[in-house]
Design an enzyme around this catalytic site. Structure first.
Site, short mmCIF file in Angstrom:
data_model
loop_
_atom_site.label_atom_id
_atom_site.label_comp_id
_atom_site.label_asym_id
_atom_site.label_seq_id
_atom_site.Cartn_x
_atom_site.Cartn_y
_atom_site.Cartn_z
N GLY A 53 0.95 -1.43 0.33
CA GLY A 53 0.18 -0.35 -0.51
C GLY A 53 0.98 0.98 -0.66
O GLY A 53 1.80 1.19 0.25
N GLU A 54 0.21 2.23 -0.10
CA GLU A 54 0.94 3.40 0.07
C GLU A 54 -0.05 4.69 -0.22
O GLU A 54 -0.85 4.46 -0.49
CB GLU A 54 1.04 3.92 -1.67
CG GLU A 54 2.44 5.64 -2.25
CD GLU A 54 3.47 5.27 -2.75
OE1 GLU A 54 3.72 6.29 -3.00
OE2 GLU A 54 3.69 4.57 -3.93
N GLY A 55 0.15 5.48 1.09
CA GLY A 55 -0.49 6.98 0.66
C GLY A 55 -0.10 8.42 1.83
O GLY A 55 1.44 7.94 1.14
N GLY A 56 -0.65 9.67 1.76
CA GLY A 56 0.03 10.22 2.26
C GLY A 56 0.95 10.52 3.41
O GLY A 56 1.48 11.39 3.20
N PHE A 57 1.30 9.50 4.26
CA PHE A 57 1.91 9.40 5.10
C PHE A 57 2.74 8.32 4.77
O PHE A 57 4.60 8.61 5.20
CB PHE A 57 1.57 8.49 6.33
CG PHE A 57 0.21 9.74 7.50
CD1 PHE A 57 0.99 10.34 7.47
CD2 PHE A 57 -0.85 8.74 7.14
CE1 PHE A 57 0.10 11.98 8.59
CE2 PHE A 57 -1.83 10.28 7.68
CZ PHE A 57 -1.46 11.72 8.15
N GLY A 58 3.32 7.89 4.24
CA GLY A 58 4.03 6.75 3.60
C GLY A 58 3.63 5.79 2.40
O GLY A 58 2.56 5.12 2.40
N VAL A 60 3.82 1.46 2.54
CA VAL A 60 3.96 0.01 3.32
C VAL A 60 4.04 -1.27 3.18
O VAL A 60 4.00 -1.28 1.45
CB VAL A 60 2.17 -0.32 4.13
CG1 VAL A 60 1.80 -1.33 4.79
CG2 VAL A 60 1.17 1.08 4.58
N ASP A 172 -7.32 11.27 8.25
CA ASP A 172 -7.63 10.68 6.98
C ASP A 172 -8.88 9.19 6.91
O ASP A 172 -7.89 8.47 6.09
CB ASP A 172 -6.24 10.69 6.94
CG ASP A 172 -6.09 10.11 5.21
OD1 ASP A 172 -6.84 10.60 4.23
OD2 ASP A 172 -4.20 9.72 4.26
#
Length: 383
Positions: A53-58, A60, A172
């Site tokens: 996964g990938e999101g605004g915080f970094g 995974v 979020d």
């Protein structure tokens, strides 16, 4: 050079700096600290094959520790400028927040310049990849399972808002941040991470932490963050779970693209049953599903003060409070600020936001999940 491996491993006491470092850096007792080398090995050098996964915080990654424990390893954005002590203090706070419906933080890595978090790994991934995505596999998301997920997420968020001190705003809430264990018990991830990104409490000029499609109007246009902003995001999520579709789908006709807008239109016509996920069959309680949709609309009302608290949301979902006694007003829908209805902001700022949003939607054919990194700047963050 600081001996990080000694500093952070509580079981290692041979280093001459150990006692002094424990005194210098508050809050490390009780927090598992991993070396960068350990996590690099656990993820096969953070290989793309292990990226989940990938999101605004970094980003995974799935990893396996030396003892065979499978974990989720989140590599935080390199934007973080926090020192080791400050970072560990925040991690100490997050690791102490424990609830059945929150992801458990095992520990972290704080070797310069790395800031990495280690969580328990959830077998059934996120709602966005299973219930709303194409990877359902053998998971049966019947109505009872969805009720369990909706109420579980509400309980986890209510715990953050009302029982944790100081209270935690998630900022979020979205389908990709709701993970599922083997029994489909929902676990909220990424709570408390906003403090790990660079910010200033008196003046913020940074990327919005939330995700387009889940953003409350006051957050998206003024940067105003409150518990009611989280409530709005939860309301959108609730609609997604009941309908089985993403909040934004640009492949649909324009009038159907935005789930919240479509749900409101159907509600006004008094026919909410038509938007319930058609794949729900035998155990569907249509009356209960319509109640959940009404709660979703209450949570997404344009006026913050009209949105219920999360504890009230739980009572509505469980039937302890009658939803039909509540007046539901028009939600703050995405087209409100796409049409530049953003209060008293300057026209240039309005135009820039409109262009950004339009560009994002064009590049996101199915879901707003991919729009986490919208480059919007705001200056009024408040509790």
């Amino acid at each position: 050079m600081t001996c990080f491996s000694c500093m952070f491993r509580r079981k290692r006491t041979s280093c001459q700096h150990h006692d002094q470092l424990n005194e210098d850096i508050p809050g490390i007792e009780g927090v598992n600290i991993y070396t960068y080398k350990e996590l690099k090995i656990a993820t096969d050098d953070f290989s793309a094959a292990n990226k989940v996964g990938e999101g605004g915080f970094g980003s995974v990654y799935r990893g396996m520790l030396k003892d065979g424990t499978v974990v989720a390893i989140k590599v935080l954005s390199s934007e973080s400028k926090q020192g080791v002590g400050e970072f560990l203090t925040e991690i100490k706070v997050i690791s102490g927040i424990i609830h059945e419906n929150l992801v458990k933080l095992y520990g972290c890595c704080a070797e310069e310049p790395h800031r990495i978090l280690v969580y328990n790994y959830l077998e059934n991934n996120s709602i966005s990849q299973t219930l709303l995505g194409s990877n359902r596999g053998n998971i049966q998301f019947n109505w009872r399972a969805r009720v369990k997920i909706c109420i579980g997420v509400a309980r986890g968020l209510a715990f953050l808002h009302e029982e944790v001190h100081p209270h935690v705003l998630h900022r979020d809430i979205k389908a990709s941040n709701i993970l599922l264990d083997k029994d489909l018990t929902p676990k909220i991830s990424d709570f408390g991470l906003a403090k790990l990104l660079p910010s200033n409490v008196t003046h913020v000029s940074t990327r919005v932490a939330g995700t387009l499609g889940y953003l409350a109007p006051e957050y998206a246009t003024r940067g105003q963050v409150t518990k009611k902003s989280d409530v709005y995001s939860y309301g959108v999520l609730l609609l997604e779970i009941v309908t089985g579709r993403c909040n934004t789908n640009t492949r649909l006709p324009f009038e159907d693209r935005f789930l919240l807008e479509r749900t409101w239109a159907i509600y006004e016509h008094g026919d909410l049953k038509h938007i319930i996920d058609s794949s729900l069959t035998d155990d569907l309680d249509a009356e209960e599903a319509c109640r959940f949709l009404k709660v979703g609309l209450l949570c997404t009302q344009d006026a913050m003060k009209l949105r219920p608290s999360m504890s009230t949301v739980i009572m509505m979902l469980t039937g302890e409070k009658d939803v039909d006694l509540e007046k539901i007003t028009k939600p703050g829908i995405i087209s409100n600020f796409m049409d530049l209805k953003v209060g008293s902001k300057k026209k240039a700022d309005q135009t820039n936001r409109s262009l950004i949003i339009s560009s994002i939607l064009e590049n996101s054919p199915l879901s707003s999940e991919n729009t986490t990194s919208a480059s919007m700047t705001f200056t009024a963050i408040s509790e």
